[in-house]
Enzyme design. Structure first.
Site, PDB file in Angstrom:
ATOM      1  CG  HIS A  46      55.994-105.045  14.134  1.00  0.00           C
ATOM      2  ND1 HIS A  46      55.297-105.565  15.197  1.00  0.00           N
ATOM      3  CD2 HIS A  46      56.666-106.088  13.591  1.00  0.00           C
ATOM      4  CE1 HIS A  46      55.548-106.854  15.300  1.00  0.00           C
ATOM      5  NE2 HIS A  46      56.370-107.205  14.325  1.00  0.00           N
ATOM      6  CD  GLN A 149      58.299-110.353   7.659  1.00  0.00           C
ATOM      7  OE1 GLN A 149      58.350-109.193   7.269  1.00  0.00           O
ATOM      8  NE2 GLN A 149      58.204-110.664   8.939  1.00  0.00           N
ATOM      9  CD  GLU A 151      58.323-112.958  11.177  1.00  0.00           C
ATOM     10  OE1 GLU A 151      59.142-112.102  11.533  1.00  0.00           O
ATOM     11  OE2 GLU A 151      57.159-112.667  10.822  1.00  0.00           O
ATOM     12  CG  ASP A 177      58.694-112.126  15.290  1.00  0.00           C
ATOM     13  OD1 ASP A 177      58.269-112.121  16.455  1.00  0.00           O
ATOM     14  OD2 ASP A 177      58.366-111.259  14.462  1.00  0.00           O
TER      15      ASP A 177
HETATM   16  C1  3PY Z   1      61.777-109.659  12.694  1.00  0.00           C
HETATM   17  O1  3PY Z   1      62.965-109.421  12.949  1.00  0.00           O
HETATM   18  O2  3PY Z   1      61.090-110.490  13.296  1.00  0.00           O
HETATM   19  C2  3PY Z   1      61.125-108.916  11.634  1.00  0.00           C
HETATM   20  O3  3PY Z   1      60.004-109.226  11.289  1.00  0.00           O
HETATM   21  C3  3PY Z   1      61.854-107.769  11.027  1.00  0.00           C
HETATM   22  O4  3PY Z   1      61.097-106.617  11.142  1.00  0.00           O
HETATM   23 MG    MG Z   2      58.970-110.352  12.704  1.00  0.00          MG
END
Ligand code: 3PY
Ligand code: MG
Length: 259
Positions: A46, A149, A151, A177
């Site tokens: 991002h 991640q 998410e 996310d």
């Molecule tokens: C999220 O909160 O989705 C993230 O990837 C943190 O930056």
């Molecule tokens: Mg994210």
């Protein structure tokens, strides 16, 4: 090759605190280093961190003792390799939803025989002019952190399989996310999202992997997360700057009202 102090701290059972950086200036990295954060994550998902700028950011991190990590948008070996070749000591890959996704990240971060990372006399290898390559390969495979991640609800449903992949150091839960994939458009404060977040933290912790997430809810919220087992806690450096600035202006009764 430099030692990854963040990885060592987490491996010893400690809690490491670091910041996402989406403003790419070496001075900001130096300030974060002097502030005492354990790590900085240069954001190429991002944020605008491209390969060339990351080299300067890594150098600033090395000078101030903060571990340089990078979040890379693509789970593609040739892309991950380029950031690691600048000297980042860990790759954080978003949207890891399946066991196969997780295996691909680990393989991209490790040199053979553990993985498929392409080898050359790159910056972290001190350009191949200081020590034998086999020594560098062993060190890099040990020091480079693998952060995936989780998410989405797909990742949550596949978490046991993702956790079974050897070589993952941290599973970072992205609350924004996660909330989005639950249908709440990024509202991570909803009780349903918070319940899901804490459920995942427990599952990751119980499997012997380090859980990570954003430092939500200020000091009190962050302490709750650490008490729940989070070992990789990520406040935003610029978020903290905004919060402190707003508080200062409010307390002193000066400044302007931003539109
Ligand atoms: C999220 O909160 O989705 C993230 O990837 C943190 O930056
Ligand atoms: Mg994210």
């Amino acid at each position: 090759m430099l030692k990854n102090e963040t990885k060592a701290k987490i491996k010893a059972g400690g809690v490491a605190v670091g910041t996402f950086l989406n403003v790419n200036h070496p001075r900001l990295v130096e300030l974060c280093g002097y502030t005492g954060y354990d790590f900085a994550i240069f954001d190429a998902e991002h944020g605008p961190a491209d390969y060339e700028v990351v080299e300067g950011l890594v150098r600033a991190a090395e000078l101030t003792g903060i571990t340089p990590l990078v979040r890379i948008a693509q789970n593609v070996p040739q892309v991950i390799l380029r950031y690691l070749d600048e000297g980042c000591l860990g790759a954080q890959i978003p949207m890891v939803n399946t066991r196969a996704d997780a295996e691909a990240v680990v393989k991209a971060c490790k040199y053979p025989p553990a993985g498929i990372r392409g080898l050359a006399g790159v910056r972290p290898a001190r350009y191949g002019v200081m020590e034998p390559m086999p020594q560098y390969v062993d060190q890099a495979n040990e020091e480079v952190m693998v952060i995936v991640q989780a998410e989405t609800m797909q990742a949550a449903n596949n978490l046991a399989e993702i956790l079974a992949v050897p070589g993952i150091d941290v599973i970072f839960i992205g609350p924004t996310d996660l909330a989005s994939s639950m249908g709440y458009k990024g509202d991570f404060n909803r009780p349903e999202v918070q319940d899901q977040l804490f459920k995942m933290i427990k599952q990751i912790r119980d499997a012997g992997v380090a859980p990570g997430t954003l430092a939500l809810g200020g000091v009190a919220g962050s302490k709750n997360l650490v008490d729940a087992g989070v070992q990789y806690l990520v406040p935003s450096a610029t978020g903290l700057m905004v919060a402190a600035g707003r508080q200062f202006l409010k307390d002193i009764g000066l400044g302007r009202k931003p539109e």
